[in-house]
Design an enzyme around this catalytic site. Structure first.
Site, mmCIF file in Angstrom:
data_model
loop_
_atom_site.group_PDB
_atom_site.id
_atom_site.type_symbol
_atom_site.label_atom_id
_atom_site.label_comp_id
_atom_site.label_asym_id
_atom_site.label_seq_id
_atom_site.Cartn_x
_atom_site.Cartn_y
_atom_site.Cartn_z
ATOM 1 N N GLU A 69 10.588 8.679 -4.383
ATOM 2 C CA GLU A 69 9.044 9.317 -3.442
ATOM 3 C C GLU A 69 9.516 9.753 -2.604
ATOM 4 O O GLU A 69 8.831 10.830 -1.810
ATOM 5 C CB GLU A 69 7.809 8.395 -4.152
ATOM 6 N N HIS A 90 -1.843 2.829 -12.280
ATOM 7 C CA HIS A 90 -2.189 4.598 -12.781
ATOM 8 C C HIS A 90 -3.489 4.510 -13.421
ATOM 9 O O HIS A 90 -3.881 5.286 -13.431
ATOM 10 C CB HIS A 90 -1.406 3.902 -14.396
#
Ligand SMILES: Cc1ncc(C[n+]2csc(CCOP(=O)(O)OP(=O)(O)O)c2C)c(N)n1
Ligand SMILES: [Mg+2]
Lengths: 319, 324
Positions: B60, B127
């Protein structure tokens, strides 16, 4: 491409200018005119100047805070450096950021941030953009032996390798990261293995030998331009001052300092050029004199410049 | 007008911009042939090729950094976070590199970072998060949170055209559950303009993202009791539509600020204190906040329901406020 006589003279002058600007900044720092911190590149001028000297028109550079020499090579003026370090309105960031945190895409210069390593993925992205435009140029940036421990360093190399982009990374192994010696930073023989781990072509160079740095960087840039692939150079050098001016570096053994003092990149290059009759003593003296008188003017101009208007503090947050 | 899901609308907006501007490209994990974990980018690679719909290594910091570099060079990358929770891994690139470059050195950074946020699907602690507050707190970033399909399209287009880094937080619960009329072709919803999601008389509910729908649900229940909620969907938190909020507060005199993110340090605190600073004399009761709890987002359905704000919480607080 061999280094011409003219280029040799220029390399010498650029290193001398790099050092002279920093010496002025040190005085100004002690006088309280340079605010914040001052980070010297004493002993490392050959790496900064030599690496950037390999760049051409259209190439990009992301300099770190010890890479004053690189910025000078890429056209940053001593005046800009003085104004920036003295936090003035007319400086490159208008007093919004400090030291060598300056950028100007029109001159191919990307500003670094303090967080070490994070410029590497960004410069890989600059390389990606060059490739997308089918432009045969490179994106060069730097990192230290300490910064090479960050995740961003590794992710940046992984991205550059996977995307196949013309990133040229100069790893300046100068023995220390602040007070931490490389023996506490990593357990490999050197940092070259990092490149090999990611399948990136690499070379090691004596970072105090300006001609070796230029030649290695030229070869690396040439490779990156031709193949669209990254290139990695570990330059072996030494930080001859503390981390910043407030730090006396008393943690560095004297023997180590002595060992590297005799490898001073500027003094040795001067001897070499005198011996080879590339430069005469009179020319050497003239170079220094010219630098000093030019800096007298630059320092004066910067000292007489204004600080930013406090009302401007909120400007420019958004584009 | 075509009917689209929220998910299709995001894609429609991205596709529209990719057709219009060759500098727009998509980059992220599994966004190419696979079409992304939620299939938001599915099919784009067929039209635009792998140079403009780029799969990247699992890094990322690496790919957000690369997108920033490309943005400095004049491209307009649209970065996908596979789940928005992973945006934490690129926090430094976003908050220190991208957000500050215009202020520091005058360099614009036109970049969109988008991805599935929010809970309600038993995603567990990693999540399910709503991370808007981290980014709202950093000058230089814009933060967008669409609630409808039309807005999903209009706001992604506005975000891509914006010359600043924009954090575009999609809600994964809404992806296929929300479907509405979405204008085809060119359709821009400007950042900073809220939407009156429901006109009402008694209480203003200021909210955004999936909570707009929860608030609408509560409003339906309260209507029977004669309590009428006015619901304002902020659409973007930076910038946010202070004017519309103040106008509504002046009308109703009672306010609930509702969000899915945890309570402490949530953007609701900002909205609430702005209202008390600027509309105190119009208030007929305390500004109430409804939010998730100050815990990580739990996994098990009964725990997650207890964690997330529910319509019945809004009903309860509205009744309390109505009694003032
Ligand atoms: C990510 C990060 N952590 C900590 C610091 C604070 N810091 C600034 S320079 C430095 C040492 C850097 O060492 P090195 O990378 O070897 O570069 P050198 O100073 O030797 O040029 C540290 C710890 C920082 N700038 N960035
Ligand atoms: Mg070091």
């Amino acid at each position: 491409m061999a280094i011409s006589k003219q280029e040799k003279k220029e390399l010498y002058r650029l290193m001398a200018l790099n050092r002279a600007i920093e010496e002025r900044l040190t005085i100004l720092y002690r006088q309280g005119k340079v605010v914040g911190g001052l980070y010297r590149s004493l002993g490392q001028e050959a790496t900064s100047v030599g690496a950037a000297y390999a760049l051409r028109d259209g190439d990009y550079i992301g300099a770190m805070i010890r890479n004053l020499g690189s910025l000078i090579v890429r056209g940053v003026k001593p005046r800009e450096v003085m104004l920036q370090y003295m936090a003035r309105k007319e400086g490159p960031t208008g007093g919004r950021d400090c030291n060598l945190h300056m950028g100007d895409m029109s001159r191919g210069i990307v500003a670094c941030i303090s967080m070490l390593g994070d410029l590497i993925p960004v410069m890989a992205g600059v390389g990606l953009a060059l490739k997308k435009r089918n432009q045969r140029n490179v994106a060069m940036t730097f990192i230290g032996d300490g910064g090479a421990s960050t995740g961003a360093f590794h992710e940046g190399l992984i991205m550059a390798a996977a995307m196949e982009v013309p990133l040229v990374l100069i790893v300046e192994n100068n023995g220390y990261a602040y007070s931490t010696p490389t023996s506490k930073q990593f357990k490999t023989k050197d940092l070259l293995v990092r490149a090999q781990a990611y399948g990136i072509e690499a070379a090691q160079v004596d970072g105090n030998d300006i001609e070796a740095v230029v030649e290695t960087a030229r070869a690396g840039c040439e490779y990156a331009r031709k193949t669209w692939k990254p290139y990695y150079i570990e330059a072996m050098t030494f930080r001859m001052k503390g981390h910043a001016e407030h730090d006396d570096a008393s943690y560095v053994p004297k023997s180590l300092m002595d060992k590297w003092r005799v490898k001073d990149p500027i003094i040795n290059y001067e001897k070499k050029l005198l011996k080879a009759k590339v430069l005469t003593q009179a020319e050497v003296d003239a170079i220094h004199k010219e630098i000093q008188s030019a800096l007298d003017l630059e320092v004066d101009a910067a000292l007489n410049s204004s600080f930013p208007d406090p009302a401007a503090v909120g400007d420019r947050v958004y584009a | 007008m075509p009917v689209m899901t929220y998910l299709e609308a995001i894609k429609d907006g991205i596709r529209h911009e990719m057709r219009r501007d060759p500098n727009v490209f998509v980059i992220g994990e599994d966004v190419g042939g696979y079409g992304g974990a939620f299939k938001v980018t599915q099919g784009l690679i067929d039209e635009f090729g792998e140079d403009r719909v780029m799969d990247t290594p699992l890094a990322e910091t690496g790919f957000v950094g690369a997108a920033i570099g490309a943005a400095y060079m004049g491209f307009r990358p649209v970065v996908e976070m596979q789940f928005i929770d992973f945006i934490a891994c690129a926090f430094n690139q976003i908050t220190n590199m991208a957000a500050k470059s215009h202020y520091r050195w005058g360099q614009q950074c036109p970049l969109v970072i988008r991805g599935p946020s929010g809970g309600g699907v038993s995603g567990g602690p990693y999540h399910s998060q709503s991370p808007e507050s981290y980014f709202v707190h950093t000058a230089g970033l814009k933060v967008v949170m669409p609630a409808t399909a039309a807005d999903a399209k209009g706001l992604i287009i506005a975000s891509i055209r914006d010359n600043n880094p924009v954090i575009y937080l999609e809600h994964k619960f809404l992806y296929r559950r929300v479907k509405d009329d979405v204008p085809g072709g060119e359709f821009v919803v400007p950042l900073g303009k809220a939407r009156l999601a429901r006109e009402g008389r008694h209480i203003s509910v200021i909210t955004w993202g999936a909570m707009v729908h929860t608030a609408l649900d509560a409003a339906g229940q309260l209507e029977k009791d004669g309590v009428s909620l006015e619901i304002i969907d902020l659409r973007s938190l930076v910038p946010w539509d202070k004017e519309m909020v103040l106008a509504s507060v002046k009308k109703t005199g009672k306010v609930i600020v509702l969000h899915e993110a945890p309570h402490t340090g949530g953007f609701g605190g900002e909205v609430s204190s702005y209202i008390t600073e600027h509309a105190f004399s119009w208030l007929d009761g305390p500004v109430r906040r409804i939010s998730a709890l100050d815990t990580p987002a739990p996994y098990s359905p009964p725990l997650e329901q207890a964690y997330l704000p529910q319509a019945h919480d809004i009903v309860r607080v509205s009744r309390e406020l109505a009694a003032f």
